[in-house]
Scaffold this active site. Structure first.
Site, PDB file in Angstrom:
ATOM      1  CG  ASP A   4     -24.822 -35.429  57.349  1.00  0.00           C
ATOM      2  OD1 ASP A   4     -24.878 -34.336  56.768  1.00  0.00           O
ATOM      3  OD2 ASP A   4     -24.176 -36.398  56.921  1.00  0.00           O
ATOM      4  CD  GLU A  61     -28.319 -33.390  54.111  1.00  0.00           C
ATOM      5  OE1 GLU A  61     -27.703 -34.269  54.726  1.00  0.00           O
ATOM      6  OE2 GLU A  61     -27.866 -32.843  53.093  1.00  0.00           O
TER       7      GLU A  61
HETATM    8  C1  GLC Z   1     -24.715 -34.009  54.036  1.00  0.00           C
HETATM    9  C2  GLC Z   1     -23.926 -32.782  54.392  1.00  0.00           C
HETATM   10  C3  GLC Z   1     -22.784 -32.667  53.428  1.00  0.00           C
HETATM   11  C4  GLC Z   1     -21.905 -33.883  53.604  1.00  0.00           C
HETATM   12  C5  GLC Z   1     -22.703 -35.159  53.419  1.00  0.00           C
HETATM   13  C6  GLC Z   1     -21.969 -36.343  53.925  1.00  0.00           C
HETATM   14  O1  GLC Z   1     -25.281 -33.910  52.785  1.00  0.00           O
HETATM   15  O2  GLC Z   1     -24.755 -31.659  54.385  1.00  0.00           O
HETATM   16  O3  GLC Z   1     -22.039 -31.501  53.615  1.00  0.00           O
HETATM   17  O4  GLC Z   1     -20.869 -33.843  52.662  1.00  0.00           O
HETATM   18  O5  GLC Z   1     -23.910 -35.132  54.147  1.00  0.00           O
HETATM   19  O6  GLC Z   1     -21.898 -36.309  55.317  1.00  0.00           O
END
Ligand code: GLC
Length: 564
Positions: free
Chosen positions: A217, A283
């Site tokens: 993440d 991500e």
């Molecule tokens: C990422 C996740 C999202 C979350 C954020 C904070 O972007 O995909 O859903 O709210 O991180 O952890």
């Protein structure tokens, strides 16, 4: 426009599972509830593994599952606020259920990728509770604490992505802590070696439990500017941003994507490489030249930084081609491409790209480009954005920044059948017995089931030979048998109509042409140097025929795969 051929340096049969396979993202809260509390659970995923892949073409045919967080959490951000990295929240089950899920998935050849949330913990994590308890607590430096400025104001101008400032004052110790999401998500200090060690232990814990990979993440946020300098104003900020969207008014320069982060990612990769065949996904939202660095310099970074670029383009053939070609041209030779068209953070694919008809074209594109596709649960049914009444908004982004920003719309319950709650939550609370309506009403799911569930659901679509679900199944199983599609080269073609995206996929003698009509009109294309070919899949699922390629007619919203 380049017409380069992008070549896969390995032969198709040497590819690893995360290169040739298809990933399916499950948002566990919304997939299948087996306890009758209106929230999905791990047992529900186990029960639906056969839907995902039972080894036959009657199932979807995916290769790996990515599970959004299932860890103990106060759910301020629905699990992305983790209070214990090495356990399962009782809402979802326990470690024994998780082990059973891994075993059942592996038995079917399905890999398990789990979410790893390294940038922040929950404010209820024991580490943070200790850290905030006093200035001299040994864990004080595990989080990012700063004094107010001399005038008492915030340490810098950074904003939270979920609205408001990125700093919250802790009354007890008089310092601010950093959080780029909600204030219940304090950010870990990755410059502290003890934090690194503790978080490496987390990866180790799950690797030993047999997980096949991690989706990391916001991993590009782990390191911030050492001086925590103010971010500059964003000259292109939308003038209509909600007043509390402070982050949206700034360029995100000092709060993310600092060069030192790659050192940490190399550590992750070294650990993964100690095990066989494990995969690190991240991500990463940055611009292409910065994004591509996350693969590492020498195949020592992430295996797959998620590529969201197609979702950010206008839905036009040339925009897609440009995005794909730019990506292909930017990749170092060792890097494997990947594509994402939907996630738990974005509006539904079928609501975003010209509706249901173009969602079928999107499916064909996603499953035939060179690289690993990631599907989002329910997109295979063409699930649309849910309608969430304002008082039912759950997502902190929607609560803080306005209903039109809520991510709840893409998190509504999976639509399994026309029964109670779309088959998502159809058991008597507590007993696990099928809901029979005798005593009371079925529980209300945590988000409303979409109104179209009686007609748009897995059961109805299974029985309809030309449904979206059957299109996905057909594409997935065809892809699985085609080295050209799962592992071959990619070459874009000019075929006389800029609104049709045409490309060739080849592996050895196997050649597949894909032509995608992005319009609602009939279009004709002419493929240079080709005479005839055999259509094997049309997005309409109604034609398999030999066609002329010097004059190929595509119907409105039609995509085809042609064997050459
Ligand atoms: C990422 C996740 C999202 C979350 C954020 C904070 O972007 O995909 O859903 O709210 O991180 O952890």
């Amino acid at each position: 426009m380049s017409s380069d051929q992008y070549t896969n340096p390995q032969s198709s049969h040497d590819l690893l599972w995360w290169q040739r396979g298809v990933i399916y993202q499950i948002y566990p809260r919304s997939f299948k509830d087996t306890t009758g509390n209106g929230i999905g659970d791990l047992q529900g995923i186990i029960e639906r593994l056969d839907y995902l892949n039972d080894g036959t073409e009657a199932s979807l045919g995916i290769d790996a599952l990515w599970l959004s967080p299932f860890y103990p959490s106060p759910m301020a951000d629905f699990g992305y606020d983790v209070a214990d990295y090495c356990d399962v929240d009782p809402l979802f089950g326990d470690l024994a259920t998780f082990d059973q899920l891994v075993a059942e998935a592996h038995r079917r050849g399905i890999r398990i990728i789990i979410d790893y949330v390294p940038n922040h913990t929950s404010d209820q994590h024991p580490w943070f509770i200790e850290s905030r308890s006093s200035w001299d607590n040994p864990k004080r430096d595990w989080y990012i604490w700063r004094d107010p400025k001399p005038d008492g104001s915030l340490p810098n101008n950074w904003g939270s992505i979920f609205g408001g400032p990125a700093w919250t004052l802790d009354e007890t110790t008089g310092q601010y802590y950093l959080h780029q999401f909600v204030k219940e998500q304090p950010e870990l200090n990755w410059r502290n070696p003890e934090v690194r060690e503790a978080m490496m232990d987390v990866l180790h814990f799950w690797l030993e439990r047999g997980v096949d990979g991690f989706r990391m993440d916001v991993v590009g946020l782990l390191i911030k500017d050492a001086k925590l300098r103010d971010n500059p104003p964003n000259p292109d900020a939308d003038p209509n941003l909600p007043p509390n969207d402070l982050a949206g008014r700034l360029l995100q320069v000092y709060n993310q994507d600092q060069d030192e982060v790659h050192e940490i990612i190399r550590d992750f990769r070294r650990l993964l490489d100690e095990y066989q065949d494990r995969c690190g996904i991240g991500e990463i939202w940055f611009e292409l030249p910065r994004w591509v660095k996350y693969y590492g310099e020498n195949d020592d970074g992430l295996h797959l930084p998620f590529n969201f670029r197609l979702m950010q383009q206008p839905w036009q053939a040339q925009a897609m081609r440009r995005s794909v070609d730019e990506l292909e041209a930017a990749l170092p030779p060792f890097a494997w491409p990947n594509y994402v068209l939907g996630s738990h953070d974005s509006p539904r694919l079928a609501s975003r790209f010209g509706g249901q008809a173009q969602a079928r074209v999107a499916a064909m594109m996603l499953l035939t480009l060179r690289g690993t596709p990631t599907l989002y649960y329910g997109d295979e049914l063409g699930m649309e954005n849910g309608v969430i009444p304002p008082e039912k908004i759950q997502d902190p982004q929607g609560v803080n920044l306005g209903a039109e920003r809520t991510r709840d719309v893409c998190r509504t319950p999976m639509q399994w059948d026309a029964g109670p709650n779309a088959g998502f939550s159809d058991v008597e609370p507590g007993s696990g017995e099928p809901f029979d309506g005798a005593q009371d009403r079925p529980v209300e799911p945590w988000l409303p089931v979409s109104a179209d569930y009686a007609t748009r659901n897995a059961a109805v679509q299974s029985a309809d030979p030309t449904s979206m679900l059957n299109l996905y199944r057909r594409l997935l199983w065809y892809r699985r048998g085609s080295p050209a599609l799962y592992g071959g080269d990619y070459q874009p073609l000019d075929a006389g109509d800029a609104d049709v995206f045409v490309y060739l996929r080849t592996a050895g003698d196997e050649r597949r042409l894909i032509a995608l009509n992005f319009t609602a009109d009939h279009r004709r294309i002419s493929v240079p140097g080709e005479d005839t070919g055999q259509i094997v899949i049309s997005t309409h699922l109604d034609r398999e025929e030999r066609v002329s390629l010097s004059d190929l007619e595509l119907r409105p919203h039609e995509g085809v795969i042609v064997e050459l």
